[in-house]
Design a protein around this motif. Structure first.
Motif, mmCIF file in Angstrom:
data_model
loop_
_atom_site.group_PDB
_atom_site.id
_atom_site.type_symbol
_atom_site.label_atom_id
_atom_site.label_comp_id
_atom_site.label_asym_id
_atom_site.label_seq_id
_atom_site.Cartn_x
_atom_site.Cartn_y
_atom_site.Cartn_z
ATOM 1 N N THR A 78 13.130 9.242 -52.618
ATOM 2 C CA THR A 78 12.031 8.350 -52.228
ATOM 3 C C THR A 78 11.503 7.598 -53.450
ATOM 4 O O THR A 78 11.085 8.189 -54.439
ATOM 5 C CB THR A 78 10.886 9.150 -51.583
ATOM 6 N N ARG A 79 11.527 6.301 -53.379
ATOM 7 C CA ARG A 79 10.954 5.433 -54.412
ATOM 8 C C ARG A 79 10.685 4.066 -53.795
ATOM 9 O O ARG A 79 11.319 3.692 -52.803
ATOM 10 C CB ARG A 79 11.899 5.292 -55.610
ATOM 11 N N HIS A 80 9.740 3.357 -54.357
ATOM 12 C CA HIS A 80 9.422 2.038 -53.816
ATOM 13 C C HIS A 80 10.274 0.983 -54.525
ATOM 14 O O HIS A 80 10.293 0.904 -55.753
ATOM 15 C CB HIS A 80 7.942 1.717 -54.002
ATOM 16 N N ILE A 81 10.978 0.188 -53.753
ATOM 17 C CA ILE A 81 11.788 -0.891 -54.301
ATOM 18 C C ILE A 81 11.257 -2.224 -53.789
ATOM 19 O O ILE A 81 10.533 -2.289 -52.793
ATOM 20 C CB ILE A 81 13.266 -0.740 -53.904
ATOM 21 N N HIS A 82 11.604 -3.271 -54.499
ATOM 22 C CA HIS A 82 11.292 -4.624 -54.059
ATOM 23 C C HIS A 82 12.577 -5.293 -53.608
ATOM 24 O O HIS A 82 13.555 -5.369 -54.365
ATOM 25 C CB HIS A 82 10.656 -5.433 -55.198
#
Length: 804
Positions: free
Chosen positions: A271-275
């Motif tokens: 889980t990680r936030h990507i653009h």
């Protein structure tokens, strides 16, 4: 409770920090961590902000921020659930309470129509929501609970949607739910056999910066096609864990929710936030907009929804986003910058920004799948494609559809006749048992004439209801219903309706209430309203007992065909009404037709059985409720006022089924005789007229009423057991028609026409009001259908009587 509810000096333990992305991270970094003690120190003179002590130092928060932090206090009446059956609230320390409250996870299920979302919801929660192999089954949120590994999941099954663009009511509802309710984790159900299209919604969830777990559903279909997918690597690329599932068989569901727990607790490494990159030119506009949106003065907006998502949607010219941004303190600046970048981008690319952003999303998906997805090099001709060459053929499609429908009604009648006869015999035996063993009196009459005569006359048709829903469920679950929509689309447009209107119309054969609710799948309000107004002409299952009763009695040689004709006539009247309304009330308005044709699937016995049981349960509840009450009321109106005879003379009572002259003083006879002159031109006597009045509550009550009115236990000759046989032998006892049968085939068909067309039940009227938001459409339906029913039955009866 929320942290904002604490009063000065009150202590609590933090159980959960809600919210998304940067906001949640900021709150956690300030020390508001689940399990930590927090104390409200003081409240500002104007009520905001509030000063709290957490982890040894004081921090001030606005109430709008504190509302996103859930806490538990000593004063809370903590209710132990089944996960902790031996726990007692009074024996729990505050920290233990907080731990257990923190084990409640709110999960929203989001996915494309026909992705198996509701199937997964049902398997996880044990619910019995309707599942169908076509879009638009779930038209509102459903809620349930699921226990696993000491956690309580509060599940919300949201309507199926293809994107988060505010185009259809479903998309608006889903987006607003995620933004306003802020579920702890969103499960995005993705059809593995159609992964590229399904991941489009996933990219928008990524932009929203929320915690997501992807259920890679129907994974067995992907394997059958010979395709391979490295879903673990795909999860790392997208920053979202993927879990393979086969919801129809319950496979992978436990693993899925264990992954939800890991994401909720922050233990999931993927889980990680990507653009998502939309290209240099578009990213310039996104960055510029994001910087003016994401200012402290706008935190009350950005705390709920990602500023990047707002920026992207603003460039897409999303009207819902514009209205949300209007709340910002610097809206004029945001609007000017948005218009400036939209004009620049569209000038550079000579294309609208919405299309450019859509293409960029699919480009991102294609890039991710290029590294993780390997299609079968030898493309297999799908079974669905081979079947569709026949089923949706431009020549054979219509005859095949008509044949399926005719077979449905034919088998419903023929096969259902056997269990119907068994139930009739059973009801007759109960009646005889009571007649023989009970002492004479009003209670005996109530049980035999009122309850058994009314309720027994309706319950015998339960097998027919089950068979009808079996075939409807079969068509839905196999995927044929979507093909029926495809076949009927052109006809729908010619009659002024949208192609998707066919789904609510077909659902109307089951029940008009959920059919009217399902009109939400139609984007245009004009088309939704038009579909609602013609839907009551679809012969719902509540009318089926009336049809079967009269067809059994008077059309022995053409039962299946007569039943089929009633459904066809309903469709014809709906078409005529639609054309009339289109030219008089609604202006012509074309709406694009887009609907998925899902692959054919073999329905599971469990799914069909669940559907049949759910509908039969509804039918039985209606019998035990409104039909029972109506039957008792009808009996009472026919039994009273009592004549001045001895209480012990049971044969001298006032009963609607009695030949005693005093029956003419009963309330129901007075009402029936009052309205009989108006209904006589249609061929109806006073008893049939009364049944039409009671049928306003529910159409099954018509049969129950006739069962009470024709319940005669005082004749010198033995009466037939079945209500159908009783109808055949009823004759006029006075006037110029004395000795003639009251009901013949012409009268029976006229009566069925009236039942088909007139006044919908109160449940349908409530649904129309709920969906239209106006009583004027309810009034229109009541007046129009009743007048039309009278005219059609009048013309048929008078013409048929002259011709024959």
């Amino acid at each position: 409770m929320q942290l904002s509810e604490l009063i000065a000096g009150e202590k609590a333990i933090i159980t959960k920090v809600k919210g998304r992305g940067a906001f949640r991270k900021r709150i956690l970094e300030m020390g508001f961590v689940p399990g930590k003690e927090v104390t409200a120190i003081q409240i500002a003179p104007l009520g905001d902000p509030v000063e709290y002590n957490v982890m040894g130092y004081n921090v001030s928060l606005r109430r709008s921020e504190a509302e996103h932090i859930e806490v538990v206090t000593e004063e809370i009446d903590f209710q132990a659930n089944t996960t902790y059956p031996h726990s007692h609230p009074g024996n729990l320390l505050l920290s233990q309470k907080a731990l257990r409250v923190g084990r409640h996870i709110h999960v929203a299920l989001v996915g494309n129509p026909n992705s198996g979302k509701t199937t997964l919801f049902n398997h996880a929660s044990g619910s019995r929501e309707r599942v169908g192999n076509y879009s638009g089954v779930t038209v509102e949120a459903k809620e349930a609970q699921y226990d696993l590994d000491g956690y309580m999941f509060h599940l919300t099954d949201l309507p199926g949607t293809y994107s988060m663009t505010a185009y259809s009511p479903e998309e608006v509802y889903v987006r607003d739910f995620i933004v306003e309710q802020m579920p702890d984790v969103v499960i995005n159900i993705v059809d593995a056999s159609n992964i590229e299209r399904n991941l489009y919604l996933t990219t928008q969830l990524i932009d929203m910066d929320i915690r997501v777990v992807v259920a890679l559903n129907m994974f067995d279909d992907l394997k059958k096609k010979g395709d391979t997918l490295d879903y673990e690597y795909l999860g790392k690329l997208l920053g979202i864990p993927f879990v393979p599932t086969v919801a129809s068989r319950g496979k992978g569901i436990v693993d899925l929710f264990r992954k939800v727990i890991a994401v909720y607790e922050g233990r999931e490494t993927s889980t990680r936030h990507i653009h998502i990159s939309y290209g240099e030119r578009i990213e310039l506009g996104i960055t510029s907009l994001q910087s003016v949106i994401n200012i402290p003065e706008n935190n009350f907006v950005t705390d709920h929804i990602s500023p990047r998502f707002l920026a992207v949607k603003s460039l897409e010219k999303d009207q819902r986003t514009r209205r949300r941004l209007e709340q910002c303190n610097n809206y004029e600046e945001i609007s000017n910058i948005s218009q400036l970048h939209i004009a620049r981008i569209e000038k550079e690319f000579n294309e609208d920004t919405e299309s450019l952003i859509t293409n960029a999303r699919y480009g991102f998906i294609a890039g991710a799948l290029r590294e993780t997805f390997q299609p079968n090099p030898q493309r297999l001709v799908r079974r669905s494609e081979l079947i569709d060459q026949v089923i949706t053929h431009r020549i054979w499609g219509f005859p095949i559809f008509a044949l399926f429908m005719w077979l449905t009604f034919f088998i419903t009648f023929k096969v259902g006749a056997y269990p119907v006869a068994w139930i009739e015999q059973f009801v007759g035996h109960i009646s005889e048992l009571l007649q023989t063993n009970m002492a004479a009196g009003w209670l005996k009459d109530l049980l035999i004439q009122g309850i058994i005569g009314g309720v027994g006359g309706v319950i015998v048709f339960l097998p027919n209801i089950l068979l009808l829903y079996f075939f409807i469920s079969l068509m839905e679950d196999t995927g044929y219903m979507a093909r029926a929509v495809f076949i009927m689309d052109k006809l729908m447009h010619r009659m002024g309706l949208h192609g998707k209107s066919f789904i609510p119309l077909i659902m109307g054969f089951g029940c008009n209430v959920p059919a009217i609710l399902s009109t939400r799948i139609i984007e245009s309000r004009r088309d939704r309203l038009l579909t609602m107004l013609v839907n009551p002409f679809m012969s719902c299952s509540a009318r089926l007992p009336v049809y079967i009763l009269f067809i059994t009695a008077f059309f022995h040689n053409y039962q299946g065909s007569i039943l089929f004709s009633m459904y066809v006539l309903g469709i014809v009247i709906a078409i005529g009404t639609s054309l009339l309304l289109q030219k008089t009330v609604f202006r012509k308005q074309e709406t694009p037709f887009v609907m998925e044709l899902p692959p054919y699937r073999l329905p599971t016995i469990r799914s069909i059985a669940r559907h049949m049981w759910f509908r039969s349960e509804q039918y039985l509840k209606k019998i035990a409720g409104v039909i029972l009450v109506a039957s008792i009321l009808i009996w009472a109106l026919g039994y009273f006022p009592r004549p001045l005879h001895s209480e012990n003379d049971s044969n001298e009572h006032t009963s609607v089924g009695s030949k005693d002259p005093s029956m003419h003083t009963s309330y129901i006879v007075r009402i029936g005789k009052f309205i009989e002159p108006a209904m006589a031109p249609l061929g109806f006597d006073w008893k049939m007229s009364i049944s039409l009045l009671t049928g306003i509550a529910a159409k099954e009550v018509v049969v129950g009423t006739l069962g009470v009115l024709y319940s005669d236990n005082n004749n010198e000759t033995e009466q037939p057991v079945s209500l159908a046989d009783k109808l055949k032998v009823q004759t006029y006892t006075e006037g110029e028609k004395a000795g003639q049968n009251i009901i013949n085939p012409i009268v029976a068909f006229s009566f069925m026409l009236f039942i088909l067309i007139y006044f919908p039940c109160v449940g349908v009227l409530a649904a129309i009001y709920k969906e239209s938001g106006s009583w004027k459409w309810v009034a229109f339906v009541v007046v129009y259908t009743t007048i039309l029913a009278y005219l059609v039955s009048l013309i048929f009866y008078q013409v048929a009587s002259i011709v024959t």
